[in-house]
Motif scaffolding. Structure first.
Motif, PDB file in Angstrom:
ATOM      1  N   UNK A  73       0.879  -1.254   0.027  1.00 17.08           N
ATOM      2  CA  UNK A  73      -0.001  -0.062  -0.148  1.00 17.08           C
ATOM      3  C   UNK A  73       0.732   1.229  -0.085  1.00 17.08           C
ATOM      4  N   UNK A  74       0.170   2.398  -0.398  1.00 16.60           N
ATOM      5  CA  UNK A  74       1.242   3.521  -0.583  1.00 16.60           C
ATOM      6  C   UNK A  74       1.739   4.022   0.627  1.00 16.60           C
ATOM      7  N   UNK A  75       0.922   4.088   1.477  1.00 16.57           N
ATOM      8  CA  UNK A  75       1.550   4.329   3.054  1.00 16.57           C
ATOM      9  C   UNK A  75       2.678   3.540   3.548  1.00 16.57           C
ATOM     10  N   UNK A  76       2.616   2.267   2.901  1.00 13.23           N
ATOM     11  CA  UNK A  76       3.780   1.232   3.658  1.00 13.23           C
ATOM     12  C   UNK A  76       5.053   1.495   2.911  1.00 13.23           C
ATOM     13  N   UNK A  77       5.030   2.216   1.833  1.00 15.91           N
ATOM     14  CA  UNK A  77       6.230   2.389   0.832  1.00 15.91           C
ATOM     15  C   UNK A  77       7.263   3.380   1.714  1.00 15.91           C
ATOM     16  N   UNK A  78       8.458   2.667   1.495  1.00  9.82           N
ATOM     17  CA  UNK A  78       9.538   3.586   2.519  1.00  9.82           C
ATOM     18  C   UNK A  78       9.616   5.131   1.685  1.00  9.82           C
ATOM     19  N   UNK A  79      10.101   5.881   2.755  1.00  7.64           N
ATOM     20  CA  UNK A  79      10.257   7.401   2.343  1.00  7.64           C
ATOM     21  C   UNK A  79      11.381   7.801   1.723  1.00  7.64           C
ATOM     22  N   UNK A  80      12.515   6.979   1.904  1.00  9.80           N
ATOM     23  CA  UNK A  80      13.868   7.149   1.645  1.00  9.80           C
ATOM     24  C   UNK A  80      14.618   6.063   1.003  1.00  9.80           C
ATOM     25  N   UNK A  81      15.475   6.615  -0.008  1.00  3.76           N
ATOM     26  CA  UNK A  81      16.415   5.400  -0.470  1.00  3.76           C
ATOM     27  C   UNK A  81      17.860   5.913  -0.337  1.00  3.76           C
ATOM     28  N   UNK A  82      18.546   5.212  -0.050  1.00  6.72           N
ATOM     29  CA  UNK A  82      20.128   5.535   0.369  1.00  6.72           C
ATOM     30  C   UNK A  82      21.075   4.813  -0.928  1.00  6.72           C
ATOM     31  N   UNK A  83      21.525   5.765  -1.705  1.00  9.58           N
ATOM     32  CA  UNK A  83      22.373   5.252  -2.831  1.00  9.58           C
ATOM     33  C   UNK A  83      23.800   5.033  -2.306  1.00  9.58           C
ATOM     34  N   UNK A  84      24.511   3.776  -2.147  1.00  3.85           N
ATOM     35  CA  UNK A  84      25.872   3.628  -1.809  1.00  3.85           C
ATOM     36  C   UNK A  84      26.480   3.643  -3.362  1.00  3.85           C
ATOM     37  N   UNK A  85      27.415   4.703  -3.392  1.00  7.39           N
ATOM     38  CA  UNK A  85      28.185   4.833  -4.641  1.00  7.39           C
ATOM     39  C   UNK A  85      29.581   4.776  -4.239  1.00  7.39           C
ATOM     40  N   UNK A  86      30.536   4.497  -5.488  1.00  6.63           N
ATOM     41  CA  UNK A  86      31.689   4.595  -5.358  1.00  6.63           C
ATOM     42  C   UNK A  86      32.380   5.748  -4.786  1.00  6.63           C
ATOM     43  N   UNK A  87      31.655   6.991  -4.839  1.00  5.50           N
ATOM     44  CA  UNK A  87      31.997   8.070  -4.330  1.00  5.50           C
ATOM     45  C   UNK A  87      31.485   8.497  -2.968  1.00  5.50           C
ATOM     46  N   UNK A  88      30.527   7.915  -2.348  1.00  9.35           N
ATOM     47  CA  UNK A  88      29.882   7.807  -1.150  1.00  9.35           C
ATOM     48  C   UNK A  88      28.352   7.608  -1.038  1.00  9.35           C
ATOM     49  N   UNK A  89      27.755   7.955  -0.072  1.00 10.74           N
ATOM     50  CA  UNK A  89      26.312   8.036   0.124  1.00 10.74           C
ATOM     51  C   UNK A  89      25.452   8.869  -0.376  1.00 10.74           C
ATOM     52  N   UNK A  90      24.181   8.258  -1.233  1.00 14.02           N
ATOM     53  CA  UNK A  90      23.236   9.784  -1.742  1.00 14.02           C
ATOM     54  C   UNK A  90      21.908   9.448  -0.986  1.00 14.02           C
ATOM     55  N   UNK A  91      21.546  10.261  -0.059  1.00  7.53           N
ATOM     56  CA  UNK A  91      20.245   9.784   0.491  1.00  7.53           C
ATOM     57  C   UNK A  91      19.072  10.712  -0.001  1.00  7.53           C
ATOM     58  N   UNK A  92      18.051  10.127  -0.605  1.00 14.49           N
ATOM     59  CA  UNK A  92      17.023  10.774  -1.372  1.00 14.49           C
ATOM     60  C   UNK A  92      15.642  10.473  -0.832  1.00 14.49           C
ATOM     61  N   UNK A  93      14.654  11.423  -0.731  1.00 12.80           N
ATOM     62  CA  UNK A  93      13.643  11.459  -0.390  1.00 12.80           C
ATOM     63  C   UNK A  93      12.479  11.022  -1.411  1.00 12.80           C
ATOM     64  N   UNK A  94      11.585  10.069  -1.166  1.00 13.60           N
ATOM     65  CA  UNK A  94      10.923   9.494  -2.405  1.00 13.60           C
ATOM     66  C   UNK A  94       9.510  10.264  -2.607  1.00 13.60           C
ATOM     67  N   UNK A  95       9.083  10.768  -3.523  1.00 14.45           N
ATOM     68  CA  UNK A  95       7.780  11.441  -3.470  1.00 14.45           C
ATOM     69  C   UNK A  95       6.560  10.357  -3.681  1.00 14.45           C
ATOM     70  N   UNK A  96       6.353   9.633  -2.751  1.00 17.84           N
ATOM     71  CA  UNK A  96       5.351   8.483  -2.941  1.00 17.84           C
ATOM     72  C   UNK A  96       3.949   8.896  -2.845  1.00 17.84           C
ATOM     73  N   UNK A  97       3.796  10.262  -2.614  1.00 17.68           N
ATOM     74  CA  UNK A  97       2.452  10.660  -2.703  1.00 17.68           C
ATOM     75  C   UNK A  97       1.830  11.307  -4.148  1.00 17.68           C
TER      76      UNK A  97
END
Length: 234
Positions: A73-97
């Motif tokens: 369900x939409x409200x069960x979807x995670x709010x953030x995704x953390x990309x681990x890259x070869x240069x470091x981590x990038x945290x992104x907020x997801x627009x699930x709404x």
């Protein structure tokens, strides 16, 4: 001392008490107690197991769901995704709404490990960095060649730098193009579906943006995504 006659000894031996017999009621009572103890221990185990599971860090595995459980369900979807890259981590907020379908596809690809080892095959300074299927080159490069010299468009939050998007082209069930803007780009309104933004790790995005590229904007040194972790809270 008078001798005891054999007949008297026999009578005395009969009067001695033999081993006490355990009654049926006692056996049943003991069995019931054992069953109650076992059930109590099992219930305690289940309680603590569920409690410890609920306290685990929210990550990718927590959002996996079986085919029989249906779509999350939409409200069960995670709010953030953390990309681990070869240069470091990038945290992104997801627009699930505002972009639930795209976010759901993105999460599905994350769960399938699609982004693990994905290279950023296009890095265009002051524009975007692009990851996806290396065989499908050209999207960001074509957009760059077609940039309008006069940018008089109004800048909305979706046109800012460090926005996360994917192409508006017909969805391919086997592919997912990933774009992170590095500058306000109103020209991409008709090209990208924005479904998130970078909230931490802007410096990592800028470091990726600064890598040396060839004339086709392909990084000269390999750089890409190592893994993606989904989270409900930061």
């Amino acid at each position: 001392m008078a001798r005891i006659k054999p007949q008297a000894l026999l009578i005395q031996s009969k009067k001695k008490k033999g081993p006490t017999r355990i009654g049926l009621t006692t056996i049943i009572t003991c069995n019931l107690l054992v069953i109650l103890i076992v059930l109590s221990l099992y219930g305690t185990y289940k309680h603590w197991y569920r409690r410890s599971s609920s306290q685990l860090p929210v990550g990718l595995d927590e959002f996996e769901h079986s085919e029989n459980s249906g779509e999350p369900k939409k409200y069960d979807l995670p709010k953030y995704a953390v990309l681990s890259t070869s240069k470091g981590s990038i945290t992104m907020e997801l627009y699930k709404d505002s972009s639930p379908e795209v976010v759901d596809r993105f999460i599905d690809f994350c769960q399938k490990g699609f982004f693990k080892g994905m290279p950023f095959h296009r890095v265009i300074k002051n524009y975007v960095i692009q990851g996806g299927d290396f065989q499908r080159l050209g999207a960001a490069e074509d957009w760059t060649l077609k940039i309008k010299p006069n940018r008089e468009h109004a800048i909305s939050p979706k046109h800012e730098a460090f926005m996360l998007g994917t192409t508006k082209a017909k969805p391919d069930s086997k592919a997912f193009e990933l774009f992170i803007t590095t500058a306000p780009i109103p020209d991409l309104t008709d090209k990208l579906i924005v479904f998130g933004r970078v909230v931490k790790g802007e410096d990592v995005v800028q470091e990726i943006e600064e890598v040396d590229t060839d004339e086709h904007y392909r990084p000269k040194s390999s750089i890409g995504i190592i893994d993606v972790i989904l989270k409900q809270e930061l």
